[in-house]
Design a protein around this motif. Sequence first.
Motif, PDB file in Angstrom:
ATOM      1  N   ILE B  56       0.977  -1.044  -0.107  1.00  0.00           N
ATOM      2  CA  ILE B  56      -0.016   0.025  -0.006  1.00  0.00           C
ATOM      3  C   ILE B  56       0.812   1.222   0.102  1.00  0.00           C
ATOM      4  CG2 ILE B  56      -1.893   1.205   1.192  1.00  0.00           C
ATOM      5  CD1 ILE B  56      -2.629  -1.560   0.184  1.00  0.00           C
ATOM      6  N   ASN B  57       1.039   1.982  -1.333  1.00  0.00           N
ATOM      7  CA  ASN B  57       1.682   3.213  -1.108  1.00  0.00           C
ATOM      8  C   ASN B  57       0.929   4.306  -1.523  1.00  0.00           C
ATOM      9  OD1 ASN B  57       4.320   1.628  -0.629  1.00  0.00           O
ATOM     10  ND2 ASN B  57       4.616   1.193  -2.855  1.00  0.00           N
ATOM     11  N   PHE B  58       0.135   4.292  -2.430  1.00  0.00           N
ATOM     12  CA  PHE B  58      -0.530   5.482  -2.769  1.00  0.00           C
ATOM     13  C   PHE B  58      -2.149   5.426  -2.487  1.00  0.00           C
ATOM     14  CE2 PHE B  58       3.331   5.801  -4.947  1.00  0.00           C
ATOM     15  CZ  PHE B  58       3.954   6.959  -4.431  1.00  0.00           C
ATOM     16  N   ILE B  59      -2.557   4.258  -2.947  1.00  0.00           N
ATOM     17  CA  ILE B  59      -3.862   4.025  -3.145  1.00  0.00           C
ATOM     18  C   ILE B  59      -4.313   2.848  -1.836  1.00  0.00           C
ATOM     19  CG2 ILE B  59      -5.899   3.185  -4.550  1.00  0.00           C
ATOM     20  CD1 ILE B  59      -3.610   4.002  -6.846  1.00  0.00           C
ATOM     21  N   PRO B  60      -5.293   3.121  -1.191  1.00  0.00           N
ATOM     22  CA  PRO B  60      -5.759   1.969  -0.280  1.00  0.00           C
ATOM     23  C   PRO B  60      -6.589   0.989  -0.924  1.00  0.00           C
ATOM     24  CG  PRO B  60      -7.416   4.080  -0.137  1.00  0.00           C
ATOM     25  CD  PRO B  60      -6.267   4.335  -0.925  1.00  0.00           C
ATOM     26  N   GLN B  61      -6.484  -0.231  -0.502  1.00  0.00           N
ATOM     27  CA  GLN B  61      -6.944  -1.114  -1.033  1.00  0.00           C
ATOM     28  C   GLN B  61      -7.760  -2.314   0.008  1.00  0.00           C
ATOM     29  OE1 GLN B  61      -4.203  -3.612  -3.409  1.00  0.00           O
ATOM     30  NE2 GLN B  61      -3.519  -1.466  -4.356  1.00  0.00           N
ATOM     31  N   GLY B  62      -8.959  -2.954  -0.190  1.00  0.00           N
ATOM     32  CA  GLY B  62      -9.746  -3.540   0.664  1.00  0.00           C
ATOM     33  C   GLY B  62     -10.017  -2.977   2.114  1.00  0.00           C
ATOM     34  N   ILE B  63     -10.826  -1.843   1.790  1.00  0.00           N
ATOM     35  CA  ILE B  63     -10.955  -0.842   2.793  1.00  0.00           C
ATOM     36  C   ILE B  63     -11.937  -1.512   3.909  1.00  0.00           C
ATOM     37  CG2 ILE B  63     -12.154   1.082   3.529  1.00  0.00           C
ATOM     38  CD1 ILE B  63     -11.165   2.400   0.662  1.00  0.00           C
ATOM     39  N   HIS B  64     -11.222  -1.385   5.545  1.00  0.00           N
ATOM     40  CA  HIS B  64     -11.992  -2.032   6.304  1.00  0.00           C
ATOM     41  C   HIS B  64     -11.569  -0.877   7.657  1.00  0.00           C
ATOM     42  CE1 HIS B  64      -8.535  -3.998   8.672  1.00  0.00           C
ATOM     43  NE2 HIS B  64      -8.112  -3.802   7.189  1.00  0.00           N
ATOM     44  N   PHE B  65     -12.291  -0.857   8.869  1.00  0.00           N
ATOM     45  CA  PHE B  65     -11.953  -0.152   9.667  1.00  0.00           C
ATOM     46  C   PHE B  65     -11.769  -0.986  11.153  1.00  0.00           C
ATOM     47  CE2 PHE B  65     -13.805   2.767   6.861  1.00  0.00           C
ATOM     48  CZ  PHE B  65     -13.048   3.868   6.912  1.00  0.00           C
ATOM     49  N   SER B  66     -11.563  -2.353  10.776  1.00  0.00           N
ATOM     50  CA  SER B  66     -11.410  -3.202  12.176  1.00  0.00           C
ATOM     51  C   SER B  66     -10.162  -3.041  12.814  1.00  0.00           C
ATOM     52  CB  SER B  66     -11.328  -4.649  11.775  1.00  0.00           C
ATOM     53  OG  SER B  66     -10.463  -4.982  10.683  1.00  0.00           O
ATOM     54  N   ASN B  67      -9.285  -2.231  12.374  1.00  0.00           N
ATOM     55  CA  ASN B  67      -8.134  -1.928  13.089  1.00  0.00           C
ATOM     56  C   ASN B  67      -8.601  -0.858  14.185  1.00  0.00           C
ATOM     57  OD1 ASN B  67      -6.424  -3.280  11.484  1.00  0.00           O
ATOM     58  ND2 ASN B  67      -6.081  -1.891  10.250  1.00  0.00           N
ATOM     59  N   TYR B  68      -9.341  -0.234  14.034  1.00  0.00           N
ATOM     60  CA  TYR B  68      -9.605   1.171  14.919  1.00  0.00           C
ATOM     61  C   TYR B  68     -10.324   0.174  15.928  1.00  0.00           C
ATOM     62  CZ  TYR B  68      -7.846   4.612  12.100  1.00  0.00           C
ATOM     63  OH  TYR B  68      -6.993   5.248  11.239  1.00  0.00           O
ATOM     64  N   VAL B  69     -11.340  -0.648  15.651  1.00  0.00           N
ATOM     65  CA  VAL B  69     -12.125  -1.348  16.776  1.00  0.00           C
ATOM     66  C   VAL B  69     -11.150  -2.058  17.505  1.00  0.00           C
ATOM     67  CG1 VAL B  69     -14.015  -2.803  16.961  1.00  0.00           C
ATOM     68  CG2 VAL B  69     -14.087  -1.300  15.028  1.00  0.00           C
ATOM     69  N   ALA B  70     -10.290  -2.776  16.848  1.00  0.00           N
ATOM     70  CA  ALA B  70      -9.496  -3.912  17.645  1.00  0.00           C
ATOM     71  C   ALA B  70      -8.435  -3.096  18.433  1.00  0.00           C
ATOM     72  CB  ALA B  70      -8.600  -4.570  16.618  1.00  0.00           C
ATOM     73  N   LEU B  71      -8.501  -1.755  18.593  1.00  0.00           N
ATOM     74  CA  LEU B  71      -7.351  -0.998  19.351  1.00  0.00           C
ATOM     75  C   LEU B  71      -7.986  -1.180  20.959  1.00  0.00           C
ATOM     76  CD1 LEU B  71      -6.417   2.431  17.893  1.00  0.00           C
ATOM     77  CD2 LEU B  71      -5.041   0.214  18.214  1.00  0.00           C
ATOM     78  N   GLN B  72      -9.330  -1.496  20.974  1.00  0.00           N
ATOM     79  CA  GLN B  72      -9.492  -1.680  22.466  1.00  0.00           C
ATOM     80  C   GLN B  72      -8.890  -2.768  23.303  1.00  0.00           C
ATOM     81  OE1 GLN B  72     -13.524  -3.039  22.663  1.00  0.00           O
ATOM     82  NE2 GLN B  72     -13.484  -3.131  20.593  1.00  0.00           N
ATOM     83  N   ASN B  73      -8.043  -3.525  22.481  1.00  0.00           N
ATOM     84  CA  ASN B  73      -7.417  -4.729  23.103  1.00  0.00           C
ATOM     85  C   ASN B  73      -6.036  -4.282  23.450  1.00  0.00           C
ATOM     86  OD1 ASN B  73      -9.346  -6.581  22.966  1.00  0.00           O
ATOM     87  ND2 ASN B  73      -9.101  -6.819  20.604  1.00  0.00           N
ATOM     88  N   VAL B  74      -5.642  -3.112  22.952  1.00  0.00           N
ATOM     89  CA  VAL B  74      -4.256  -2.959  23.282  1.00  0.00           C
ATOM     90  C   VAL B  74      -4.112  -2.686  24.683  1.00  0.00           C
ATOM     91  CG1 VAL B  74      -2.110  -1.278  22.694  1.00  0.00           C
ATOM     92  CG2 VAL B  74      -3.744  -2.152  20.996  1.00  0.00           C
TER      93      VAL B  74
END
Lengths: 493, 305
Positions: B56-74
């Motif tokens: 991933i250099n310039f264009i996002p691919q396979g867009i999802h937002f689960s990373n932000y949701v998963a932050l609650q586990n940090v």
Amino acid sequence: MELNAALPNQVTGVKKRSTFVEIINRLLILIAGFLVFFPQVNPGRISLKINQNTSLFTTAISYDTITASLARPLRMKWVTPEQFYTLMAGAAILLLGIIVCAVGACMSLGNNRMKKRASFFPLAGSLSMLGGLGVIYYSYTSVLATVTEAGKLNNVQPNFPNGIYVFAVVAVLILLSSLVQMFIVMRRTSEAKMEMEEKYRLFLMFMPVLFLTFLFSYLPIYGWRFAFFDYKVGDTLSMDNFVGLKWFAYLFENPATRMDLVRVLRNTLIMSGLGIATSWLPIAFAVLLAEVRSSKFQRFVQTFTTIPNFISWVLVYSFALAIFASDGFINNFLTNVFGIVSDTDYLASADNIWLKMLLWGTWKGVGWSAIIYIAGIAGIDQQLYEAARVDGAGRWQCIWHVTIPGLMPTYCVMLLMSIAGILSNGMEQYLVFENALNKDVIEVLDLYVYNIGIKDGLIPISTVVGISKSLIGITLLFCANRVSKAVRGESII
Amino acid sequence: MKKNKANIIKRRPIDIVIDTVIIVFFSLFTLICIFPFYYLFINTISDNDLVSRGLINFIPQGIHFSNYVALQNVTDLGSSILVTVARTILGTGLMVVVSAWAGYMVTKQKMWKRSFWYRALVITMYFNAGLVPWYMNMLMLGLTDNFLAYIIPGMVAPYNIILVKTYIESIPASLEESAVIDGASTPRVFRSIIWPLSIPILATIAIFGAVGNWNSFQDSLLLMSNKPQLYTLQHRLYIYLNTYSNLGAAMSSSGGVSNTAIQNMLNTKVVKYTISMVTIIPILVVYPVMQRYFVKGIMLGAVKG
């Protein structure tokens, strides 16, 4: 005699000076207020296990601090939490007494009616102080008793704090002086209303701010004493480890520290020097941006070049990792687009680190620094440009003869300030970018003080460096101010 | 451009070249300034597998937002956010109130020894005792490993006080005088006249103070060494950035969310990017509001006493 003088003054309404006793009383209360923050006279240090840097103030507010090293005795029930709660309560009563005294001292600035009311406060306050000392003493005897019973004197090390004597003496003196003061004011005729002169009223309303300033900006100077002692974290300062100017000499005589110092000063001066050498960049930025005709484009550029100023250095470092680390953008880009397999970690090397730091600083700051000049350009009288054009000035001549001179006063102030701050580059930028490979070239003075003082715990030597830096800094500032006054007729501070 | 026709005609070819160069330069520089933000963002919303392979250099691919949701586990991230939000609100609020009050008080010529106190206050901007004495002082005051250390020392900010003072001096004195004649006390005048009229400058110092609090890192680093639950967000991020490998372990041990999410999050690079984004987003949100106060705000660094 005092009383004879008092009466006519009251009648004519002339402000009467404070009596001698009153001044002594206020001074004593002020001293008591200061003593609260000095660990050496903490009456609450009833065990040598209590950190010797704990002041009375801390004793009253933080159970965790006083029992930090007493976890085992508490667990083994040699001492009980109640004993330490009693200690905290005693310290709190003592503090409360001092606060009551202080209220009385403030009120004693008022007129006679107010003074009469005020004279009760130090009385009550000093009694409360003595009561608090009693409670502390009680908790000491109770600790001593249980510990002796358990036979664990060495584990808890009960200690009769000398601070009890100090505070007791101060409290008794306050008590005596306020009794005398009470006797004096009670014989005066009083006014119909409680009033205070405006100048004192305003001062008292401003005092909390001054108090905070004192606490956080002036009280640290008291920490300079560590430079004169052979001190390690946890030690006690006493005449035994007093070493005079040993550390000052050590700094220059010890080859290792001298080398360190030379290296760190080189880094500091080079980084500051590069900063000063490129301090014209924001002006160039502003002037060139003003040449763009489309104001929409100007706003666009301004909006997006200013953002980096508002993110922290930690985030800048995060960006640096994302772009320049071995799995960062640059390497991915080279691999994906040009097919060059590359995994250089640009951040790990010490090459050109000064230049890199300068570039990061410029990336972060130039848009923001330019704003003041952009505002300056907007403030230049348009008639000057018209006049210049009538005289046949072209575009560059307008810039050179109108815009630049218009921005010079601001630039001078900025330049002088950065020269005055030549030794302080701050530490955050260098701390986040620091690693084992570039430490030698990236360590600036502020970071060096942090590394040796806080990380390695070499308190005295880092204090010596800090003192020198502070003194040189303030000298440079006054010189810069003198220069500014001489050249521009205006001071910068 | 059309309305400037007259000017355009006067331009020589060399001017056009120069203008183009300037525009190209600024476009490039602007791009450099915003690209890291963009790069981080597309990497947090793209497919994690592609991200870890560096595609991933310039264009996002396979867009999802689960990373932000998963932050609650940090681990510890929640407490850091809480601490940072709390200090931003409390610290900024108190700083503004104190600055307004102090700024008003130092305009009072009648105060006992006013200029002396004022100078004592202003000189602290240029002089400090040094890092280690300051640290020992905080230790002595019991402000280490203590949340109050974030709030109390920041309450008195000399720059801001000067700024407020200068602003209040520009308010017509007659307003205050008339209130005094009507019998208003000093606190009353402050509350009913000075405070409402100084809102523009107070908003300026509030917003810059809030950003400063949000970005604070040094005090957390120096003072909170024994209380990791009091680390600020920036300090937490700094630690995450420097501990590549432990992050995955910290995440998988805390569990609680579907396995796929954790698997996805195991990529430490993505975790770092996502936490960075979370740290940036509030700044980006207040940024448009801040812009209105820029010119006043830059004076923060250039005022004189």
